[in-house]
Write an enzyme that holds these catalytic residues in place. Structure first.
Site, short mmCIF file in Angstrom:
data_model
loop_
_atom_site.label_atom_id
_atom_site.label_comp_id
_atom_site.label_asym_id
_atom_site.label_seq_id
_atom_site.Cartn_x
_atom_site.Cartn_y
_atom_site.Cartn_z
N HIS A 158 43.68 98.23 40.65
CA HIS A 158 44.82 97.98 41.54
C HIS A 158 44.47 96.81 42.01
O HIS A 158 43.33 96.15 42.11
CB HIS A 158 44.74 98.95 42.59
CG HIS A 158 45.50 100.39 42.18
ND1 HIS A 158 44.74 101.30 41.73
CD2 HIS A 158 46.78 100.71 42.22
CE1 HIS A 158 45.33 102.57 41.41
NE2 HIS A 158 46.64 102.16 41.74
N LYS A 162 44.54 97.11 48.04
CA LYS A 162 44.59 98.64 48.17
C LYS A 162 43.49 99.02 49.07
O LYS A 162 42.30 98.49 48.99
CB LYS A 162 44.66 99.16 46.82
CG LYS A 162 44.67 100.80 46.92
CD LYS A 162 44.96 101.44 45.43
CE LYS A 162 45.08 102.76 45.42
NZ LYS A 162 46.11 103.39 46.41
N1 LIG Z 1 52.96 107.66 45.09
C1 LIG Z 1 53.25 106.40 44.30
O1 LIG Z 1 53.99 106.46 43.19
C2 LIG Z 1 52.90 105.37 45.00
C3 LIG Z 1 51.93 105.35 46.20
N2 LIG Z 1 51.63 104.02 46.85
C4 LIG Z 1 50.94 104.31 48.28
O2 LIG Z 1 52.00 104.01 49.07
C5 LIG Z 1 51.05 103.61 50.31
C6 LIG Z 1 51.74 102.01 50.86
O3 LIG Z 1 51.49 101.25 49.76
P1 LIG Z 1 51.75 99.86 50.02
O4 LIG Z 1 53.41 99.59 50.35
O5 LIG Z 1 51.14 98.84 48.91
O6 LIG Z 1 51.23 99.34 51.47
P2 LIG Z 1 51.48 98.26 52.38
O7 LIG Z 1 50.45 98.08 53.18
O8 LIG Z 1 52.21 97.08 51.71
O9 LIG Z 1 52.72 98.94 53.42
C7 LIG Z 1 52.39 99.98 54.27
C8 LIG Z 1 53.43 100.09 55.25
O10 LIG Z 1 53.19 101.23 56.25
C9 LIG Z 1 53.13 100.93 57.69
N3 LIG Z 1 52.30 101.55 58.32
C10 LIG Z 1 51.14 101.96 58.26
N4 LIG Z 1 50.56 102.65 59.40
C11 LIG Z 1 51.87 102.97 60.12
C12 LIG Z 1 51.91 103.53 61.23
N5 LIG Z 1 50.83 104.44 61.92
N6 LIG Z 1 53.31 103.66 61.64
C13 LIG Z 1 54.22 103.12 61.08
N7 LIG Z 1 53.99 102.21 59.86
C14 LIG Z 1 52.92 102.38 59.82
C15 LIG Z 1 52.64 99.36 57.32
O11 LIG Z 1 53.03 98.73 58.65
P3 LIG Z 1 51.83 97.76 59.18
O12 LIG Z 1 51.94 96.34 58.29
O13 LIG Z 1 52.43 97.11 60.49
O14 LIG Z 1 50.69 98.37 59.34
C16 LIG Z 1 53.31 98.70 56.17
O15 LIG Z 1 54.68 98.56 56.65
C17 LIG Z 1 49.65 103.58 49.84
O16 LIG Z 1 49.15 104.78 50.38
C18 LIG Z 1 49.71 103.42 48.34
O17 LIG Z 1 48.63 104.09 47.79
C19 LIG Z 1 52.00 102.86 46.40
C20 LIG Z 1 52.54 102.83 45.05
C21 LIG Z 1 53.15 103.97 44.50
O1 LIG Z 2 48.32 101.36 46.26
C1 LIG Z 2 49.17 101.25 45.30
O2 LIG Z 2 49.62 100.01 44.99
C2 LIG Z 2 49.18 102.23 44.33
N1 LIG Z 2 48.79 103.57 44.77
C3 LIG Z 2 49.12 104.58 44.12
C4 LIG Z 2 47.85 105.39 43.89
O3 LIG Z 2 47.01 105.42 44.85
O4 LIG Z 2 47.52 106.08 42.82
C5 LIG Z 2 50.07 104.74 43.02
C6 LIG Z 2 49.85 103.34 42.07
O5 LIG Z 2 48.91 103.18 41.41
C7 LIG Z 2 50.06 102.13 43.20
#
Ligand SMILES: NC(=O)C1=CN([C@@H]2O[C@H](COP(=O)(O)OP(=O)(O)OC[C@H]3O[C@@H](n4cnc5c(N)ncnc54)[C@H](OP(=O)(O)O)[C@@H]3O)[C@@H](O)[C@H]2O)C=CC1
Ligand SMILES: O=C(O)C1=N[C@H](C(=O)O)C[C@H](O)C1
Length: 271
Positions: A158, A162
Site C-alpha cells: 500500500h 496508510k
Molecule cells: N474497504 C475498502 O474497500 C477500502 C477501505 N479503505 C479504508 O478506508 C479508510 C480511509 O482511507 P483513506 O480515504 O485512504 O484515508 P484518508 O486519511 O485519506 O481519509 C480519512 C478521512 O476520514 C476523516 N476522519 C478521520 N477521523 C475522523 C473523525 N474522528 N471524525 C470525522 N472524520 C474523520 C479524515 O479527516 P481528517 O483528515 O480531518 O482526519 C479524512 O477525511 C481506511 O481505514 C482505509 O483502510 C480504503 C480503501 C478501500
Molecule cells: O488504506 C487503503 O488505501 C486501502 N485499504 C483497504 C485495506 O486495508 O485492505 C483496502 C485497499 O487495499 C486500500
C-alpha cells in the site's frame, strides 16, 4: 420527487471520501444528499464540488452527522475506527443503511458495530472490490485443497499514508485461508517478523506489509512447499473499484433487515 436512495459520504476530504462523492454524484441510481467532515475542518459550510476543485454539486459540507444521516437512506463511511464506531450508532438512530469500508477496527470496535447492527443494516468489508472478494473465495478453496506442507503467506502493498497493518484485505484473505484449512487465524497468525525469529512454524499463516509511494492496494496469497509455489494476486488499479463496490452495497442494503452483512452477501458469492 425521486425514489433513488439518498446517500451521505463521511470523511469527505479523504482519498476515498472524494472518490465516493464523485461516484455517487455521477450515478443514475442514487442521489448525493450530504457530506460530512469533522468539526473545525475548513470545508465545513462550503459546496463540496468546489472544495474538490470542480463545479458546484449543490451539497454543503456539514459537521452535523446525525442531521445529515436523518435525511438519507444510506451512509458510506471510509474514515477511521473512532469515527466509524460513532457513525454506526448515529446511522442506526437515523435508520440509514451503514456501509463501512474503514479498516484497523479493534475487537472492541467490532463489538460496538455488531451492537448497532441489531437495529440497523450494516455492510462492512475490508475491501469492496469484486476482484478481492473473488480472491477470498479462491483462497479458501486452495487452502482447503492443500495440507500444511504448503506455507501460507499474505503479502500486501500500500501507499505510504496508510496507517494500519495488516490491511483489512490481508485479514480477510488470512481468515479465508484459516477457514479453508479449518484452523483459528488467531492461533496461527505470524506477523511483524524482526530479529532472530526462529524458523517458521509449520501451519502458521504469515503476514507481510509493504508501505511505499502511491500504491493503491495489492495483495498476494502465497502457498509455498519445498518443490512448488502458487501465488494468487489482486491489484487495484485505482480507488474507483472500492467506491463502486460501496455504492452497490448501499443500494443492496435498501431492502434488507437489520444485521451485519459483507461484500460476499452483496455480490452473491457466499458458498
Ligand atoms: N474497504 C475498502 O474497500 C477500502 C477501505 N479503505 C479504508 O478506508 C479508510 C480511509 O482511507 P483513506 O480515504 O485512504 O484515508 P484518508 O486519511 O485519506 O481519509 C480519512 C478521512 O476520514 C476523516 N476522519 C478521520 N477521523 C475522523 C473523525 N474522528 N471524525 C470525522 N472524520 C474523520 C479524515 O479527516 P481528517 O483528515 O480531518 O482526519 C479524512 O477525511 C481506511 O481505514 C482505509 O483502510 C480504503 C480503501 C478501500
Ligand atoms: O488504506 C487503503 O488505501 C486501502 N485499504 C483497504 C485495506 O486495508 O485492505 C483496502 C485497499 O487495499 C486500500
Amino acid at each position: 420527487m425521486t425514489n433513488q436512495p439518498g446517500i451521505v459520504i463521511t470523511g469527505a476530504s479523504g482519498r476515498m471520501g472524494q472518490m465516493l462523492i464523485r461516484t455517487v454524484a455521477e450515478s443514475d441510481a442514487a442521489r448525493l444528499v450530504g457530506v460530512v467532515e469533522r468539526s473545525g475542518h475548513d470545508w465545513i459550510g462550503r459546496d463540496v464540488g468546489e472544495c474538490m476543485g470542480g463545479a458546484a454539486l449543490g451539497v454543503s459540507v456539514t459537521d452535523d452527522a446525525l442531521e445529515a444521516f436523518s435525511n438519507a437512506q444510506a451512509v458510506i463511511d471510509f474514515t477511521a475506527p473512532a469515527a466509524t464506531v460513532e457513525f454506526a450508532a448515529l446511522a442506526a438512530q437515523a435508520r440509514a443503511t451503514h456501509v463501512i469500508g474503514t479498516t484497523g477496527l479493534s475487537d472492541d470496535d467490532l463489538e460496538k458495530i455488531a451492537a448497532a447492527a441489531r437495529h440497523a443494516t450494516i455492510v462492512r468489508a475490508g475491501n469492496m472490490s469484486l476482484g478481492v472478494n473473488l480472491l477470498v473465495q479462491l483462497t479458501k478453496q486452495v487452502a482447503a485443497a492443500l495440507d500444511e506442507d504448503f506455507d501460507i503467506e499474505v503479502i500486501e502493498y500500500h501507499h505510504n499514508r496508510k496507517v494500519d497493518a495488516p490491511s483489512g484485505t490481508a485479514l480477510m484473505l488470512g481468515e479465508a485461508a484459516a477457514e479453508g484449512r479449518g484452523v483459528d487465524l488467531k492461533e496461527v497468525t505470524d506477523s511483524g517478523r524482526d530479529g532472530i525469529t526462529g524458523a517458521r512454524k509449520r501451519g502458521d499463516i504469515g503476514f507481510s506489509a509493504i508501505r511505499a509511494g502511491a500504491i493503491v492496494g495489492e495483495h498476494d496469497v502465497m502457498f509455498a512447499s519445498q518443490s512448488e509455489r502458487i501465488v494468487l494476486r489482486h491489484v487495484a488499479e485505482d480507488r474507483s473499484v472500492f467506491a463502486r463496490g460501496a455504492l452497490k452495497a448501499a443500494l443492496w442494503g435498501q431492502d434488507k433487515g437489520p444485521g451485519e452483512y459483507d461484500m460476499l452477501d452483496v455480490l452473491g458469492l457466499k458458498g
